[in-house]
Structure formats: structure tokens, C-alpha cells
Design a protein around this motif. Structure first.
Motif, PDB file in Angstrom:
ATOM      1  N   ILE A 186       0.744  -1.282  -0.018  1.00 46.96           N
ATOM      2  CA  ILE A 186      -0.019   0.001   0.021  1.00 46.96           C
ATOM      3  C   ILE A 186       0.901   1.279  -0.166  1.00 46.96           C
ATOM      4  O   ILE A 186       0.658   2.390  -0.445  1.00 46.96           O
ATOM      5  CB  ILE A 186      -0.933  -0.095   1.204  1.00 46.96           C
ATOM      6  CG1 ILE A 186      -1.935   1.273   1.093  1.00 46.96           C
ATOM      7  CG2 ILE A 186      -0.295   0.094   2.454  1.00 46.96           C
ATOM      8  CD1 ILE A 186      -2.717   1.293  -0.094  1.00 46.96           C
ATOM      9  N   ALA A 187       2.068   1.025   0.671  1.00 49.10           N
ATOM     10  CA  ALA A 187       2.842   2.453   0.792  1.00 49.10           C
ATOM     11  C   ALA A 187       3.512   2.676  -0.803  1.00 49.10           C
ATOM     12  O   ALA A 187       3.423   3.848  -1.179  1.00 49.10           O
ATOM     13  CB  ALA A 187       4.037   2.093   1.666  1.00 49.10           C
ATOM     14  N   LEU A 188       3.929   1.382  -1.476  1.00 45.82           N
ATOM     15  CA  LEU A 188       4.592   1.581  -2.722  1.00 45.82           C
ATOM     16  C   LEU A 188       3.369   2.071  -3.546  1.00 45.82           C
ATOM     17  O   LEU A 188       3.763   3.075  -4.591  1.00 45.82           O
ATOM     18  CB  LEU A 188       4.875   0.329  -3.555  1.00 45.82           C
ATOM     19  CG  LEU A 188       6.164  -0.263  -2.680  1.00 45.82           C
ATOM     20  CD1 LEU A 188       6.641  -1.794  -3.262  1.00 45.82           C
ATOM     21  CD2 LEU A 188       7.454   0.669  -2.904  1.00 45.82           C
ATOM     22  N   ARG A 192       3.744   5.856  -5.680  1.00 41.82           N
ATOM     23  CA  ARG A 192       3.521   5.971  -7.213  1.00 41.82           C
ATOM     24  C   ARG A 192       2.393   6.822  -7.487  1.00 41.82           C
ATOM     25  O   ARG A 192       2.489   7.586  -8.543  1.00 41.82           O
ATOM     26  CB  ARG A 192       3.537   4.625  -7.804  1.00 41.82           C
ATOM     27  CG  ARG A 192       4.819   3.722  -7.457  1.00 41.82           C
ATOM     28  CD  ARG A 192       4.483   2.244  -7.943  1.00 41.82           C
ATOM     29  NE  ARG A 192       5.610   1.453  -7.825  1.00 41.82           N
ATOM     30  CZ  ARG A 192       5.805   0.183  -7.159  1.00 41.82           C
ATOM     31  NH1 ARG A 192       4.691  -0.697  -7.172  1.00 41.82           N
ATOM     32  NH2 ARG A 192       7.076  -0.453  -7.053  1.00 41.82           N
ATOM     33  N   MET A 193       1.148   6.593  -6.725  1.00 38.92           N
ATOM     34  CA  MET A 193       0.366   7.474  -7.165  1.00 38.92           C
ATOM     35  C   MET A 193       0.445   9.062  -6.812  1.00 38.92           C
ATOM     36  O   MET A 193       0.088   9.703  -7.560  1.00 38.92           O
ATOM     37  CB  MET A 193      -1.179   6.891  -6.456  1.00 38.92           C
ATOM     38  CG  MET A 193      -1.596   5.784  -6.985  1.00 38.92           C
ATOM     39  SD  MET A 193      -3.330   5.160  -6.149  1.00 38.92           S
ATOM     40  CE  MET A 193      -4.365   6.279  -6.923  1.00 38.92           C
ATOM     41  N   ASN A 198      -1.875  12.670 -12.564  1.00 44.25           N
ATOM     42  CA  ASN A 198      -3.003  12.361 -12.928  1.00 44.25           C
ATOM     43  C   ASN A 198      -3.893  11.760 -11.967  1.00 44.25           C
ATOM     44  O   ASN A 198      -5.053  11.324 -12.250  1.00 44.25           O
ATOM     45  CB  ASN A 198      -2.987  11.454 -14.169  1.00 44.25           C
ATOM     46  CG  ASN A 198      -2.437  12.428 -15.343  1.00 44.25           C
ATOM     47  OD1 ASN A 198      -2.703  13.554 -15.858  1.00 44.25           O
ATOM     48  ND2 ASN A 198      -1.714  11.495 -16.289  1.00 44.25           N
ATOM     49  N   SER A 199      -3.345  11.274 -10.909  1.00 42.50           N
ATOM     50  CA  SER A 199      -3.947  10.698  -9.789  1.00 42.50           C
ATOM     51  C   SER A 199      -4.433  11.704  -8.865  1.00 42.50           C
ATOM     52  O   SER A 199      -3.619  12.383  -8.454  1.00 42.50           O
ATOM     53  CB  SER A 199      -3.132   9.796  -9.067  1.00 42.50           C
ATOM     54  OG  SER A 199      -2.614   8.700  -9.775  1.00 42.50           O
ATOM     55  N   ILE A 204      -6.573   8.231  -4.335  1.00 45.53           N
ATOM     56  CA  ILE A 204      -5.631   7.663  -3.450  1.00 45.53           C
ATOM     57  C   ILE A 204      -6.191   7.394  -2.263  1.00 45.53           C
ATOM     58  O   ILE A 204      -5.808   6.536  -1.570  1.00 45.53           O
ATOM     59  CB  ILE A 204      -4.248   8.679  -3.414  1.00 45.53           C
ATOM     60  CG1 ILE A 204      -3.617   9.199  -4.588  1.00 45.53           C
ATOM     61  CG2 ILE A 204      -3.385   7.896  -2.366  1.00 45.53           C
ATOM     62  CD1 ILE A 204      -2.569  10.229  -4.617  1.00 45.53           C
ATOM     63  N   ALA A 205      -7.081   8.375  -1.654  1.00 46.45           N
ATOM     64  CA  ALA A 205      -7.662   7.802  -0.318  1.00 46.45           C
ATOM     65  C   ALA A 205      -8.541   6.541  -0.438  1.00 46.45           C
ATOM     66  O   ALA A 205      -8.677   5.882   0.571  1.00 46.45           O
ATOM     67  CB  ALA A 205      -8.631   9.049  -0.117  1.00 46.45           C
TER      68      ALA A 205
END
Length: 437
Positions: A186-188, A192-193, A198-199, A204-205
Motif C-alpha cells: 500500500i505504501a508503494l 507511485r500515485m 493524473n492521480s 489515493i484515499a
């Protein structure tokens, strides 16, 4: 005996009990005040002499001119008598190596002067004062006896020699990387996001909400005294509403990295959780610098600041055997941290961190900050990010000591300020909004 550390830009007050208050001081200033008859006292940890501007968005407790009167009033409200208060002052050092910026600003010296003037104006006797000099110190207030002690704070002197120390081989370093507890997926994913423009924070939440362990920790933090929300939070959805998507995402990233960073607990850390506290403070300050300068997205700067010292996790296990030599290079010879690491380990924590970044396939923009945060001018196209992290890391070493072994070349400060379109005069305003640790 239980010890409470007073964070920068705050004060703590207590009645008589078998406990100790302490603050680690470098350029910052600590003041203890106590009324022995009433059995009440406290400690305040100051960063600045006076407000940096008329803008009221900063934390007033960082400035001596405003926070010391607040501190005195609160003590009196809780039962102390001003005519019985006694004070001790420490800190305000020019930390070696001294830069021209240190001499020009003399923030610590001026903060100590303002503190003394206020106490004299209020007719509060100063029992002990140790300000200035060139070394960090720790000020402690014993809540049973009301005795204040001021002691130099340096990297602990090694008790053994390193006659049998052998530099680790390249294979041993690679094996150490293999044996580390990996960071959660989840950290990775969050990293990345965040790097992907564009994220959105909503997307992400959404990923964070699916992780039950992270969600539980965020709920617990939202209900803690440090967050101080008006209403109890009993679900991750309520937490999201209360603190917002951005805060939730960055909090989740910090929590998910905690277990990995905590593996460095024997060599670099000077206190329990020292590495993690240092990383989070640097992350938050990097984000504030990014907001101030618009040189990078704050969430990207936060991520780079959080990860900047991950290479120390790799090298930490070798610190025990090399510590006497390491101590000699840093404290006696005055070597920069990365120079000492290369001499003793054959690799610096910045290089080791970059190996981890490449192994985890973390975006190169963050990788450059990890690799070059001690020498930001060597970075490539993502140069602003290493400069942001370098400046945050340097401010941490000057104003929030006591977490970990660190020594940064302050001669690069002017170049970093120029690269970020800042000047020395911007630093007080930045410190006024500095995060607590």
C-alpha cells in the motif's frame, strides 16, 4: 522515572510528580519556570525571538515575545504566583559548522535575549542561564524537586574500541537489503500515485480506505489529543470527512513506512523512534517549503522527505561495530555524515537509499532526492526536490536535535536558498510554522 519531551513551538505545565520534562536544544531556546511553594512548573521550547510578520497563520508559541507571557499567564491561572516564579534558560547555540547564515540571523542569540528581557520585565529571577556557545544541549526540569539541569548533548561517546571492525563487503550490503522487512504494498502504491500528477487525492484515499490496518491507525490518531478533533471519530469515512483527503493520504503513508524505518533502532537513532520522528518532521517541513516556493508539489516533497534517510536502515546494523570510528570522524574530525559512511562502510546512506528506491521501482524524482539530499546541486532534472529536502534536513539538525546521528554541510545553504528563490530572511517565517515533532 517517566520523561516527557517538550516539542519545539510548545510548552508543557505540570504539578509536582515523579517525572521529568526535557527539551533538546540547538539554536532554539528552552526556559523552565516553577513555583516551588505551589508545586507547579513547566518548560517552554522556543524557536524565534519575535513574530516574523503580522500574518496570524503561524504558531504563536514558537516566538519568545508572545509565548513567554502566555506561558506565565497559564502557570498563574493554574495556581502559581508570579512573584514566586523562578526561571532557568538554555540553548541559542551557533552549531558547528557555523555558516554565514547562522551569523547573519543569530536567531538563537536573539531569542535568548528576548527571553531574558521579558523575565526581567516581569521581575522573575533567573537562577541559571547557559546560552550561546557551539554545542547542542538538553534542559531538564525535575517535577519532584523543581531542579533544572542543563547538559551538553552530543553523540554518545563510545565505550569500546573498534580494533576488530571490518568494513562490510558489497555482498554483505546486498544481503542486508535482502533481509530487510519490505515496505507494505500500500505504501508503494501511494508513493507511485502521488508521483502521478493524473492521480487525485480522492483516488489515493480510496486505496487507503481498503486497508483495514491503516484505517484503524488513522481512526486512533484522529481520536488522540494531538489531533484534537471536536467530535469522536469511529469510522474511516468520518476520519476522511474530518481531516480531508490530503491529510489522510499523507498520514497513511507515514504510518505504512513506520515499521520499515523502525528497523534502524540500534545505531543512528538517539532515542526510541528517533529515525521515524526525524523523517516525519523533515517530510512536513519539505512540504511547507514546497508550498512556500511552488518548486514542487507539496505531497511529492512530503514523500521525498519521508524517504530521504531510508538508506540508514540498510547501514544501521553495521553502526555498532564501527561506532567508535564513526564518533571520531563526526565529533573530532568534523567529517560530513556521508563522508564518514563511505570511509567506514564503503557506501553512504544516500547511495544505499538509492539502491532501495531502484529495487522498489519508486519514481526517479523521489530517487534523486534520496540520492542527492546532502549534495542537491548534483541532482539532474528534478533538482528542486533535493534542495527542498536538504533545507528541511538542515533546519531539523539546527532546531530539532536529539533524534538521530546527523551532520550536514551547511556551506551549501546559500546555493539551496538561491535554487529555491529564497533568502536568509525567509527562514524566520518558515520556522514560525515549523511542525512539532
Amino acid at each position: 522515572m517517566t520523561t516527557h519531551t517538550v516539542s519545539s513551538g510548545s510548552f508543557m505545565i505540570s504539578t509536582r510528580k515523579p517525572e521529568i520534562m526535557q527539551a533538546f536544544l540547538a539554536s532554539c531556546v528552552g526556559v523552565t519556570l516553577f513555583d516551588q511553594n505551589a508545586g507547579i512548573g513547566g518548560l517552554i521550547h522556543l524557536l524565534l525571538p519575535e513574530p516574523p510578520s503580522m500574518d496570524l497563520s503561524w504558531n504563536p508559541k514558537v516566538c519568545a515575545a508572545i509565548s513567554i507571557p502566555m506561558f506565565i499567564n497559564e502557570l498563574c491561572r493554574l495556581g502559581a504566583k508570579k512573584e514566586r516564579l523562578q526561571a532557568c534558560i538554555a540553548g541559542g547555540a551557533l552549531i558547528d559548522p557555523i555558516s554565514q547564515a547562522d551569523l547573519a540571523l543569530d536567531i538563537g542569540g536573539r531569542t535568548a535575549e528576548v527571553a531574558q528581557l521579558i523575565l526581567q520585565r516581569e521581575k522573575i529571577p533567573i537562577r541559571q542561564i547557559e546560552v550561546g556557545g557551539f554545542f547542542s544541549c538538553c534542559i531538564r526540569l525535575n517535577l519532584t524537586t523543581w531542579e533544572t539541569t542543563i547538559e551538553p548533548f552530543v553523540v554518545p561517546t563510545p565505550r569500546a574500541t573498534a580494533d576488530d571492525y571490518t568494513r562490510p563487503t558489497v555482498r554483505q550490503i546486498n544481503d542486508a537489503i535482502e533481509e530487510l522487512i519490505p515496505i507494505p504494498q500500500i505504501a508503494l502504491k501511494i508513493i507511485r500515485m502521488i508521483n502521478d500528477e493524473n492521480s487525485s487525492f480522492r483516488e489515493i484515499a480510496g486505496e487507503v480506505l481498503q486497508d483495514q490496518v491503516l484505517s484503524a491507525r488513522i481512526i486512533r490518531m484522529c481520536n488522540s489529543v494531538s489531533v484534537n478533533l471536536a467530535m469522536k471519530v469511529d469510522s474511516i469515512e468520518k476520519a476522511l470527512l474530518r481531516i480531508g483527503e490530503k491529510s489522510l493520504v499523507l498520514m497513511a503513508l507515514s504510518f505504512s513506512m513506520n515499521k520499515f524505518i523502525a528497523q534502524a533502532s540500534r545505531g543512528y537513532s538517539l532515542c526510541k523512534g528517533g529515525m521515524f520522528h526525524h523523517s516525519v518532521w523533515t517530510a512536513r517541513m519539505s512540504a511547507k517549503l514546497a508550498e512556500m516556493t511552488s518548486k514542487a508539489r507539496p505531497e511529492l516533497a512530503y514523500t521525498a522527505g519521508l524517504l530521504h534517510d531510508i538508506g540508514k536502515v540498510v547501514l544501521d546494523q553495521y553502526m555498532n561495530g564501527a561506532y567508535p570510528l564513526f564518533y571520531r570522524q563526526l565529533q573530532i574530525q568534523g567529517s560530513d555524515l556521508t563522508t564518514a559512511e563511505k570511509d567506514l562502510f564503503g557506501i553512504s546512506h544516500t547511495d544505499a537509499g538509492h539502491l532501495l528506491v531502484r529495487r522498489w521501482d519508486i519514481p526517479e524524482s523521489i530517487g534523486e532526492a534520496v540520492l542527492h539530499h546532502h549534495e542537491p546541486d548534483k541532482a539532474g532534472k528534478n533538482r528542486p526536490l533535493p534542495h527542498l529536502v536538504y533545507l528541511a534536513d538542515l533546519l531539523n539538525s539546527r532546531f530539532v536535535p536529539g533524534h538521530q546521528v546527523n551532520r550536514i554541510d551547511s556551506s551549501l545553504l546559500r546555493k539551496s536558498l538561491e535554487a529555491l528563490d529564497l533568502d536568509i530572511g525567509n527562514l524566520p517565517a518558515l520556522l514560525a510554522d515549523a511542525p512539532a515533532y
